[in-house]
Structures are given as structure tokens and as C-alpha cells.
Design a protein around this motif. Structure first.
Motif, PDB file in Angstrom:
ATOM      1  N   PHE A 130       0.834  -1.207   0.000  1.00 23.06           N
ATOM      2  CA  PHE A 130       0.000   0.000   0.000  1.00 23.06           C
ATOM      3  C   PHE A 130       0.867   1.255   0.000  1.00 23.06           C
ATOM      4  O   PHE A 130       1.819   1.381   0.778  1.00 23.06           O
ATOM      5  CB  PHE A 130      -0.918  -0.004   1.224  1.00 23.06           C
ATOM      6  CG  PHE A 130      -1.707   1.258   1.380  1.00 23.06           C
ATOM      7  CD1 PHE A 130      -2.823   1.494   0.592  1.00 23.06           C
ATOM      8  CD2 PHE A 130      -1.336   2.219   2.317  1.00 23.06           C
ATOM      9  CE1 PHE A 130      -3.560   2.655   0.739  1.00 23.06           C
ATOM     10  CE2 PHE A 130      -2.063   3.382   2.465  1.00 23.06           C
ATOM     11  CZ  PHE A 130      -3.171   3.612   1.669  1.00 23.06           C
ATOM     12  N   VAL A 186      -6.818  -3.535   2.060  1.00 19.28           N
ATOM     13  CA  VAL A 186      -5.450  -3.844   2.491  1.00 19.28           C
ATOM     14  C   VAL A 186      -5.479  -4.910   3.579  1.00 19.28           C
ATOM     15  O   VAL A 186      -6.355  -4.909   4.454  1.00 19.28           O
ATOM     16  CB  VAL A 186      -4.767  -2.560   3.023  1.00 19.28           C
ATOM     17  CG1 VAL A 186      -3.320  -2.851   3.423  1.00 19.28           C
ATOM     18  CG2 VAL A 186      -4.809  -1.457   1.993  1.00 19.28           C
ATOM     19  N   ILE A 201      -1.941  -4.964  -0.599  1.00 23.50           N
ATOM     20  CA  ILE A 201      -3.299  -4.802  -1.146  1.00 23.50           C
ATOM     21  C   ILE A 201      -3.830  -6.171  -1.570  1.00 23.50           C
ATOM     22  O   ILE A 201      -3.178  -6.890  -2.350  1.00 23.50           O
ATOM     23  CB  ILE A 201      -3.288  -3.826  -2.334  1.00 23.50           C
ATOM     24  CG1 ILE A 201      -2.845  -2.434  -1.867  1.00 23.50           C
ATOM     25  CG2 ILE A 201      -4.657  -3.757  -2.999  1.00 23.50           C
ATOM     26  CD1 ILE A 201      -2.616  -1.447  -2.997  1.00 23.50           C
TER      27      ILE A 201
END
Length: 217
Positions: free
Chosen positions: A172, A215, A193
């Protein structure tokens, strides 16, 4: 010849020599006098040349020469000044041109990004429509036509510099991703993710729309 006669003859010869020497001395004195007079006449002639009028003429000539030189110097200074001014103006114009070109590119980029952002919902609708079709519907000419239009649209966007932001399986990054959910994941480590809910896009390394993602905790 008697002794008296010899003496008289020697006296006459001495007188003749003396007279000759005196005549030579007088001639030399006369020549010197003549040369002196000639020198004085020459000096007087030279003195006549150095008259006030002649001096004025010489002063005028010097004055004209001075003004001519001064005028020439001022002309050279003016030429140098104009050249310097021209060089500065050319440099300023070149800077203005570069600045204008940069501003033009920035305005073009802003305008293009704004148009692309408005087209992205259309792309989303194409993708949703194609994803909702069954295998049987995908084989119809209508579905194939829709898919061709979608591909043409994506090819056009790619040609303009639009690219898709990578999401699933990537760590992320708040600069590119917008996390809307967090959930435990057996497949991915924390901070990776796991799912893309909406695609994000870049326009020439500038984010047009962040990816909407889930996430892993």
C-alpha cells in the motif's frame, strides 16, 4: 744679385703672402656673415610661418581632430550599448518563450487530466457491463461490439499517456492508493493490497484517480 735685392724680394713675397691671407680671412668672414644672414632670414621666414593665424589654424585642426575622435568614441559606445541591449532583450525573449512554453504544457496537462478524469466513469461502466455479461452473452455480436469500443477507448487513453496504477499484490502506498477497507488475509502479508475495488489511473506520472483498495491487516 746683391744682398739688398734678395732682402727686398723676400719682403715682397712676405707682403704678398700676408695680403693673400688677409684676403682669405676677409672672404671667410664674408661667407660666415652671409651664412648668418641666411640663417637669420630662414629663422625670420620660419617666424613668419608661426603667425597667429597659423597657430589658430593648427588649433582648429587639433580641435577638429579631438572632436572627431570624441565623436568616434561616442559612436562606439552607442553601438556597444545597443548591442548589449539587444543581447539582453534576446535573452529576456528566450526566457519568456521558455516560460510560456512551460506554462502552455502545464495548462495542457491540467486540461488533459481534467478530461481524462471525466472519461474514467465511462471506462468504469464499460468494465462493469462487460463483467456482468454471461459467457453466452459475450459471444453475441452486440457484446463483441461493446468490447471493441472499450478496447479502442483504452488504446486511445494509453496513447495520451494514461496508465493503470498497480494494486493487488503491491504494498500500500498512499500516494497512489486509497484504502477503504482492511481485512485479515491468509494469502498476503500485512500492508499488502488484497483487492482492488476501483481502478486508479496515472496521466504522465501524475495521479488522475487513486486506486480504491482493500489492504491486509
Amino acid at each position: 744679385m746683391s744682398e739688398q735685392e734678395k732682402m727686398n724680394e723676400e719682403i715682397q713675397e712676405e707682403n704678398i703672402e700676408t695680403a693673400a691671407e688677409e684676403a682669405a680671412e676677409e672672404e671667410t668672414a664674408e661667407d660666415n656673415k652671409t651664412e648668418g644672414e641666411t640663417s637669420e632670414e630662414k629663422a625670420e621666414a620660419d617666424g613668419e610661418e608661426e603667425t597667429p593665424e597659423k597657430e589658430n589654424e593648427q588649433k582648429e585642426e587639433k580641435k577638429k581632430g579631438f572632436f572627431h575622435k570624441e565623436k568616434k568614441d561616442k559612436k562606439d559606445e552607442k553601438i556597444a550599448e545597443l548591442n548589449d541591449r539587444l543581447i539582453r532583450q534576446m535573452a529576456e525573449f528566450d526566457n519568456f518563450r521558455k516560460r510560456t512554453e512551460k506554462e502552455k504544457q502545464q495548462m495542457y496537462g491540467i486540461g488533459a487530466a481534467d478530461v481524462i478524469e471525466k472519461l474514467l466513469p465511462v471506462v468504469d461502466n464499460f468494465e462493469r457491463g462487460l463483467a456482468a455479461m454471461t459467457e453466452e452473452e459475450k459471444n453475441t455480436s452486440f457484446a463483441q461490439g461493446i468490447e471493441l469500443v472499450y478496447k479502442q477507448l483504452m488504446t486511445t487513453l494509453e496513447g495520451l499517456g494514461v496508465t493503470v496504477i498497480e494494486a493487488v499484490g503491491v504494498e500500500f502506498n498512499p500516494d497512489f492508493h486509497n484504502a477503504v477497507m482492511q481485512a485479515p488475509s491468509e494469502e498476503y502479508e500485512s500492508g499488502i493490497i488484497t483487492q482492488e475495488l476501483q481502478r486508479g489511473y496515472l496521466y504522465k506520472d501524475k495521479v488522475v484517480r487513486h486506486s480504491m483498495v482493500m489492504v491486509a491487516e
